[in-house]
Design an enzyme around this catalytic site. Structure first.
Site, mmCIF file in Angstrom:
data_model
loop_
_atom_site.group_PDB
_atom_site.id
_atom_site.type_symbol
_atom_site.label_atom_id
_atom_site.label_comp_id
_atom_site.label_asym_id
_atom_site.label_seq_id
_atom_site.Cartn_x
_atom_site.Cartn_y
_atom_site.Cartn_z
ATOM 1 N N LYS A 1 -8.469 -3.400 2.689
ATOM 2 C CA LYS A 1 -7.616 -4.545 3.029
ATOM 3 C C LYS A 1 -6.673 -4.084 4.130
ATOM 4 O O LYS A 1 -6.132 -2.967 4.052
ATOM 5 C CB LYS A 1 -6.838 -4.984 1.788
ATOM 6 C CG LYS A 1 -5.951 -6.212 2.001
ATOM 7 C CD LYS A 1 -5.282 -6.638 0.689
ATOM 8 C CE LYS A 1 -4.440 -7.887 0.845
ATOM 9 N NZ LYS A 1 -3.847 -8.328 -0.447
ATOM 10 N N SER B 1 -4.585 -13.100 -1.766
ATOM 11 C CA SER B 1 -4.555 -12.762 -0.364
ATOM 12 C C SER B 1 -5.650 -11.768 0.044
ATOM 13 O O SER B 1 -5.893 -11.586 1.237
ATOM 14 C CB SER B 1 -3.190 -12.157 -0.009
ATOM 15 O OG SER B 1 -2.972 -10.957 -0.742
ATOM 16 N N SER C 1 -3.486 -11.469 -6.221
ATOM 17 C CA SER C 1 -4.324 -11.366 -5.022
ATOM 18 C C SER C 1 -5.557 -10.494 -5.121
ATOM 19 O O SER C 1 -6.333 -10.432 -4.169
ATOM 20 C CB SER C 1 -3.484 -10.895 -3.844
ATOM 21 O OG SER C 1 -2.763 -11.975 -3.338
#
Ligand code: GLN
Length: 493
Positions: free
Chosen positions: A78, A153, A177
């Site tokens: 990420k 997210s 997330s």
């Protein structure tokens, strides 16, 4: 070799050990696949050269007799973890072209374990969001239906794993997330207990909530990743001082009294009444109930419990998280990192223009909310009240765990929604966080595993929440479920 991308982490580890495939072959295959699936928008940066070099190094280590399960296995990160060799943006224009001089601990540990990093994955700006639509670099498409969001997210991470671009990815979970995008994409993800993974080099959103974790195809793959990612780090003051954990071994440990047919014998699974409200999607409810019935067949007992402050976790989280974000994001001022406004007057004007240009709408909204709830006169009315409720929410969980070992329920009230469907109403997305926020506020481990499909044939996740440091038990429960079901093996075509 076309089926290579269908293999998960554990399977690849075995194939690499048996010399059925080399890391270089695997990396070449996945890089081509990432390229062909570029329209999904998963990757913000692909490091082909670095990945090939790392793959060759891993192959050399294998040839020299090394045999760790992750050696040569490709992963991606990420884009909220800082990386020395690649840009890091946190999904924000304010960090466009930013390059960190060091690696986040999680990244460094996965690299030390021999994983091959393919690149950086799209995410909501500073991890604020639930649909990956707040990224400054474009939305990510859900591989099951490109008109729908992958969740957020960690949307790029979840979509990349679901689309079989990479067998596993890192994510972060502040209020859901990892779990929610896992649920929306039919992947498996775990957010460990707060403090299990180091936050060093993880760009801060809400420091008292932020936790790293893996997203992969299965609980087994997550266990392998988490074992490598986690552990005490003196560079993070909130890191838990515990010996290194082998979550894979913990996952495989049989329960007392268990049999092959009833591996979950004696496990008490608590169902919070508040996690099954009347407005829970009927499709989600059906899939979750069917998964619970399967867990019962495996020997678990279902018991009713209550988390009476579940609804309050929304206002509590949306006060505390923005408060911490407003403080954390003050460092992005055009001086130290990333973007600086080209045209500006004095220093104050430079700050203002840089931040006005660099931050997106949702980030600005949260900075304003956070600044407001921390300001004189409102601190006691909002922030302090929220902190008190946070403690009560954590206490509610401890009462539940007196009568059960694991808590189960849905991850989100619905399947993945359509791009743009939430329009300009941020509160709609906030309300959909209702089932993931409680565990985040309490600092408890939680995971999402594929439990079937709902409306429009979109994946539905089952959430499992454990007591502090009970990751091994969560993974054991999820693994037992995945040995008996094949939802986690389904892939979008
Ligand atoms: N959806 C939540 C938010 O927007 C959670 C985000 C997260 O866990 N990073 O804040």
């Amino acid at each position: 070799m076309s089926g290579l991308h269908e293999k998960g982490v554990a399977e690849l580890g075995r194939a690499l050990a048996a010399r059925e495939v080399s890391s270089a072959e695997l990396t070449t295959h996945l890089l081509a696949r990432i390229d062909s699936q570029a329209p999904l928008g998963c990757f913000l940066h692909v490091d082909g050269e670095g990945a090939m070099a790392a793959a060759q190094a891993a192959d050399a280590r294998r040839a020299a007799g090394e045999a760790s399960p992750l050696l040569g296995v490709p992963v991606a990160h990420k884009d909220i973890f800082v990386t020395r060799g690649m840009p890091t943006t946190a999904g924000s224009k304010i960090l466009a072209r930013y390059q960190s001089p060091f690696d986040a601990t999680v990244v460094a540990r996965l690299e030390a374990a021999g994983t091959v990093s393919l690149g950086k994955l799209n995410c909501d700006e500073f991890a604020m969001g639930s649909g990956n639509e707040n990224s400054a670099f474009g939305a990510v498409k859900n591989p099951w239906d490109a008109t729908r969001v992958p969740g957020g997210s960690s949307g790029g991470s979840a979509a990349a794993v679901a689309a079989r671009l990479v067998p596993a990815a890192t994510g972060t979970d502040t209020g859901g997330s990892i779990r929610q995008p896992a649920s929306f994409t039919g992947t498996t993800g775990i957010k460990p207990t707060y403090g299990v993974c180091s936050r060093y080099g993880m760009i801060a959103f809400a420091s008292s909530l932020d936790q790293a974790g893996p997203l992969a195809r299965s609980a087994e793959d997550c266990a392998l990743l988490l074992s490598a990612m986690s552990g005490f780090d003196e560079r993070d003051a909130t890191s838990a001082e515990r010996p290194p954990q082998d979550f894979h071994a913990q996952m495989l440990l049989p329960r007392a009294g268990a049999t092959a047919a009833r591996p979950l014998q004696g496990l008490r699974i608590g169902l919070p009444t508040e996690f099954f409200p009347d407005n829970l999607g009927a499709d989600v409810n059906a899939a979750v109930r069917a998964a619970l019935a399967e867990l019962e067949k495996l020997g678990a007992t279902l018991v009713d419990v209550s988390l009476p402050r579940t609804e309050l976790s929304i206002p509590v989280y949306y006060i505390i998280a923005p408060a911490e974000a407003s403080s954390n994001l003050s460092r992005f001022d055009g001086v130290k990192f990333g973007h600086r406004a080209q045209q500006h007057g004095d220093l104050l004007d430079m700050y203002k223009r840089t931040r006005a240009e660099g931050f997106g709408a949702e980030v600005k909204r949260r900075i304003m909310i956070g600044t407001y709830v921390l300001s004189h006169g409102y601190y006691d009315a909002y922030y302090l009240q929220a902190q008190k409720l946070r403690r009560m929410i954590a206490d509610d969980f401890q009462r539940c765990f007196q009568g059960c070992d694991v808590i189960a329920g849905p991850v989100a009230p619905s399947v993945a929604w359509k791009h743009g469907e939430q329009g300009d109403d941020p509160v709609k997305a906030y309300l959909a966080d209702i089932f993931t926020l409680p565990a985040s506020l309490a600092g408890l481990p939680g995971m999402s595993l594929p439990a079937g499909f709902g409306e429009h044939h979109m994946p539905v996740g089952l959430q499992l929440i454990g007591n502090y440091f009970a990751e091994g038990q969560l993974l054991h429960t999820a693994h037992a479920f995945q040995q008996a079901t094949d939802w986690h093996r389904r892939s979008p075509t």
